[in-house]
Design an enzyme around this catalytic site. Structure first.
Site, PDB file in Angstrom:
ATOM      1  N   GLU A 191      -0.461  12.013   7.634  1.00  0.00           N
ATOM      2  CA  GLU A 191      -0.302  13.479   7.716  1.00  0.00           C
ATOM      3  C   GLU A 191      -0.937  14.162   6.500  1.00  0.00           C
ATOM      4  O   GLU A 191      -1.531  15.225   6.622  1.00  0.00           O
ATOM      5  CB  GLU A 191       1.190  13.854   7.759  1.00  0.00           C
ATOM      6  CG  GLU A 191       1.948  13.349   8.982  1.00  0.00           C
ATOM      7  CD  GLU A 191       1.679  14.174  10.241  1.00  0.00           C
ATOM      8  OE1 GLU A 191       0.883  15.130  10.170  1.00  0.00           O
ATOM      9  OE2 GLU A 191       2.258  13.844  11.295  1.00  0.00           O
ATOM     10  N   HIS A 208      -4.331   1.778   5.605  1.00  0.00           N
ATOM     11  CA  HIS A 208      -3.545   2.395   6.683  1.00  0.00           C
ATOM     12  C   HIS A 208      -4.370   3.434   7.456  1.00  0.00           C
ATOM     13  O   HIS A 208      -5.342   3.996   6.937  1.00  0.00           O
ATOM     14  CB  HIS A 208      -2.298   3.071   6.096  1.00  0.00           C
ATOM     15  CG  HIS A 208      -2.628   4.148   5.120  1.00  0.00           C
ATOM     16  ND1 HIS A 208      -2.985   5.423   5.503  1.00  0.00           N
ATOM     17  CD2 HIS A 208      -2.695   4.147   3.772  1.00  0.00           C
ATOM     18  CE1 HIS A 208      -3.243   6.146   4.447  1.00  0.00           C
ATOM     19  NE2 HIS A 208      -3.087   5.393   3.370  1.00  0.00           N
ATOM     20  N   GLY A 209      -3.940   3.724   8.677  1.00  0.00           N
ATOM     21  CA  GLY A 209      -4.565   4.777   9.470  1.00  0.00           C
ATOM     22  C   GLY A 209      -4.346   6.145   8.821  1.00  0.00           C
ATOM     23  O   GLY A 209      -3.534   6.287   7.889  1.00  0.00           O
ATOM     24  N   GLN A 210      -5.045   7.135   9.345  1.00  0.00           N
ATOM     25  CA  GLN A 210      -4.934   8.499   8.789  1.00  0.00           C
ATOM     26  C   GLN A 210      -3.468   8.946   8.699  1.00  0.00           C
ATOM     27  O   GLN A 210      -2.714   8.831   9.672  1.00  0.00           O
ATOM     28  CB  GLN A 210      -5.694   9.479   9.683  1.00  0.00           C
ATOM     29  CG  GLN A 210      -5.710  10.894   9.130  1.00  0.00           C
ATOM     30  CD  GLN A 210      -6.132  11.909  10.180  1.00  0.00           C
ATOM     31  OE1 GLN A 210      -5.531  12.010  11.256  1.00  0.00           O
ATOM     32  NE2 GLN A 210      -7.180  12.663   9.900  1.00  0.00           N
ATOM     33  N   LYS A 269      -6.381  18.825  -2.470  1.00  0.00           N
ATOM     34  CA  LYS A 269      -7.500  18.323  -3.278  1.00  0.00           C
ATOM     35  C   LYS A 269      -8.534  19.420  -3.558  1.00  0.00           C
ATOM     36  O   LYS A 269      -9.128  19.451  -4.638  1.00  0.00           O
ATOM     37  CB  LYS A 269      -8.124  17.097  -2.597  1.00  0.00           C
ATOM     38  CG  LYS A 269      -7.163  15.904  -2.631  1.00  0.00           C
ATOM     39  CD  LYS A 269      -7.641  14.621  -1.946  1.00  0.00           C
ATOM     40  CE  LYS A 269      -6.498  13.588  -1.972  1.00  0.00           C
ATOM     41  NZ  LYS A 269      -6.798  12.315  -1.316  1.00  0.00           N
ATOM     42  N   ARG A 293       3.429   4.390   5.936  1.00  0.00           N
ATOM     43  CA  ARG A 293       2.114   4.483   6.590  1.00  0.00           C
ATOM     44  C   ARG A 293       1.412   3.125   6.623  1.00  0.00           C
ATOM     45  O   ARG A 293       0.681   2.818   7.565  1.00  0.00           O
ATOM     46  CB  ARG A 293       1.241   5.555   5.913  1.00  0.00           C
ATOM     47  CG  ARG A 293       0.960   5.375   4.424  1.00  0.00           C
ATOM     48  CD  ARG A 293       0.341   6.649   3.875  1.00  0.00           C
ATOM     49  NE  ARG A 293      -0.105   6.615   2.489  1.00  0.00           N
ATOM     50  CZ  ARG A 293       0.651   6.825   1.419  1.00  0.00           C
ATOM     51  NH1 ARG A 293       1.959   7.014   1.565  1.00  0.00           N
ATOM     52  NH2 ARG A 293       0.124   6.824   0.198  1.00  0.00           N
ATOM     53  N   GLU A 334       0.178   2.562  -2.938  1.00  0.00           N
ATOM     54  CA  GLU A 334      -0.967   3.379  -3.355  1.00  0.00           C
ATOM     55  C   GLU A 334      -0.872   3.648  -4.858  1.00  0.00           C
ATOM     56  O   GLU A 334       0.221   3.595  -5.438  1.00  0.00           O
ATOM     57  CB  GLU A 334      -0.953   4.702  -2.559  1.00  0.00           C
ATOM     58  CG  GLU A 334      -2.081   5.666  -2.875  1.00  0.00           C
ATOM     59  CD  GLU A 334      -3.478   5.075  -2.722  1.00  0.00           C
ATOM     60  OE1 GLU A 334      -3.836   4.197  -3.535  1.00  0.00           O
ATOM     61  OE2 GLU A 334      -4.213   5.491  -1.798  1.00  0.00           O
ATOM     62  N   HIS A 393      -3.325   0.385   0.928  1.00  0.00           N
ATOM     63  CA  HIS A 393      -3.776   1.752   0.643  1.00  0.00           C
ATOM     64  C   HIS A 393      -5.171   1.768   0.014  1.00  0.00           C
ATOM     65  O   HIS A 393      -5.600   0.772  -0.572  1.00  0.00           O
ATOM     66  CB  HIS A 393      -2.777   2.401  -0.313  1.00  0.00           C
ATOM     67  CG  HIS A 393      -1.384   2.390   0.222  1.00  0.00           C
ATOM     68  ND1 HIS A 393      -0.853   3.449   0.918  1.00  0.00           N
ATOM     69  CD2 HIS A 393      -0.441   1.415   0.212  1.00  0.00           C
ATOM     70  CE1 HIS A 393       0.380   3.142   1.296  1.00  0.00           C
ATOM     71  NE2 HIS A 393       0.660   1.914   0.882  1.00  0.00           N
ATOM     72  N   THR A 438      -1.564  12.078  -2.213  1.00  0.00           N
ATOM     73  CA  THR A 438      -0.367  11.454  -1.642  1.00  0.00           C
ATOM     74  C   THR A 438       0.300  10.477  -2.605  1.00  0.00           C
ATOM     75  O   THR A 438       1.480  10.620  -2.925  1.00  0.00           O
ATOM     76  CB  THR A 438      -0.723  10.729  -0.339  1.00  0.00           C
ATOM     77  OG1 THR A 438      -1.529  11.570   0.460  1.00  0.00           O
ATOM     78  CG2 THR A 438       0.530  10.346   0.426  1.00  0.00           C
ATOM     79  N   GLY A 439      -0.442   9.474  -3.042  1.00  0.00           N
ATOM     80  CA  GLY A 439       0.122   8.491  -3.963  1.00  0.00           C
ATOM     81  C   GLY A 439       1.354   7.805  -3.393  1.00  0.00           C
ATOM     82  O   GLY A 439       1.309   7.227  -2.313  1.00  0.00           O
TER      83      GLY A 439
HETATM   84  O1  LIG Z   1      -3.133   8.982  -2.254  1.00  0.00           O
HETATM   85  C1  LIG Z   1      -3.983   9.663  -1.669  1.00  0.00           C
HETATM   86  O2  LIG Z   1      -4.059  10.900  -1.783  1.00  0.00           O
HETATM   87  C2  LIG Z   1      -5.008   9.014  -0.759  1.00  0.00           C
HETATM   88  O3  LIG Z   1      -4.412   8.133   0.075  1.00  0.00           O
HETATM   89  C3  LIG Z   1      -6.108   8.351  -1.526  1.00  0.00           C
HETATM   90  O4  LIG Z   1      -6.632   9.337  -2.274  1.00  0.00           O
HETATM   91  P1  LIG Z   1      -8.103   9.373  -2.913  1.00  0.00           P
HETATM   92  O5  LIG Z   1      -9.097   9.389  -1.808  1.00  0.00           O
HETATM   93  O6  LIG Z   1      -8.064  10.640  -3.712  1.00  0.00           O
HETATM   94  O7  LIG Z   1      -8.216   8.160  -3.781  1.00  0.00           O
END
Ligand SMILES: O=C(O)[C@H](O)COP(=O)(O)O
Length: 205
Positions: free
Chosen positions: A14, A10-12, A99, A61, A88, A158, A22-23
């Site tokens: 939020e 998916h695109g970027q 992060k 997304r 994801e 994802h 995100t997961g």
């Molecule tokens: O779920 C997430 O946070 C991202 O889409 C992917 O995360 P990652 O780069 O930490 O695997």
């Protein structure tokens, strides 16, 4: 025989922008994310690809990215299957955390292991191996038959559900997959042989 499989992260979103884990949280695309998804569609249009079926996750997304691509190739109403198997990787207790804050709390190395190792799950979440255990059977049962019939299949999903798929498709090891990063909105075009092995791979960056 087309036997073409197109994978697109998916695109970027939020939360990509805010640098949050995100997961399975269902967040929106950013403006840039919408633009990336539309650009992915234009690249696929330029290849002259026409899809027979599309697959996406149950998260918006990925669904919106899928729709932007289908709009761009002139197939807005194409049959699109949504399945939780393509979601994801579940980030468990890390979901919603920043992060960089996580690195400050648990250390760079531990966070890298949670994000990129093959079989170490984040607390309360899925490892890449766990993600593959739902993605790969779904691919084999629901998607691969279309490809092997000679169809052209779109998968908008994802970063980690696609890394798990790519690992199995390309026969990569647990060490090799650690290094694979997927950028948002970049289509990967696979052509498969009749025996389901990969004949060619093109990354449309
Ligand atoms: O779920 C997430 O946070 C991202 O889409 C992917 O995360 P990652 O780069 O930490 O695997």
């Amino acid at each position: 025989m087309s036997r073409t499989l197109v994978l697109v992260r998916h695109g970027q979103s939020e939360w990509n922008l805010k640098n949050l884990f995100t997961g399975w949280r269902d967040v929106e695309l950013t403006e840039q994310g919408h633009a990336e998804a539309k650009a992915a569609g234009q690249k696929l249009k330029a290849l002259g690809l026409k899809f027979d079926i599309a697959f996406t996750s149950v998260l918006k997304r990925a669904q919106v990215t899928c729709q932007h691509i289908l709009d761009a190739v002139g197939q807005s109403d194409l049959e699109t299957i949504r399945n939780v198997a393509l979601n994801e990787r579940d980030y468990g207790d890390l979901s919603g955390l920043n992060k960089d804050d996580a690195r400050a709390k648990w250390g760079e190395e531990q966070v890298h292991i949670w994000r990129r190792s093959y079989d170490v799950p984040p607390p309360g979440g899925e490892s890449l191996k766990d993600t593959g255990a739902r993605v790969w059977p779904y691919y084999l049962h629901d998607m691969q038959p279309h490809v092997l019939r000679g169809e052209t299949v779109l998968v908008a999903a994802h970063g980690n559900s696609l890394r798990a798929m790519i690992m199995a498709l390309e026969g990569m090891t647990g060490e090799e997959i650690v290094k694979l990063e997927l950028n948002t909105g970049i289509p990967i075009v696979y052509r498969l042989n009749a025996d389901s092995t990969v004949a060619s791979k093109e990354v449309l960056s």
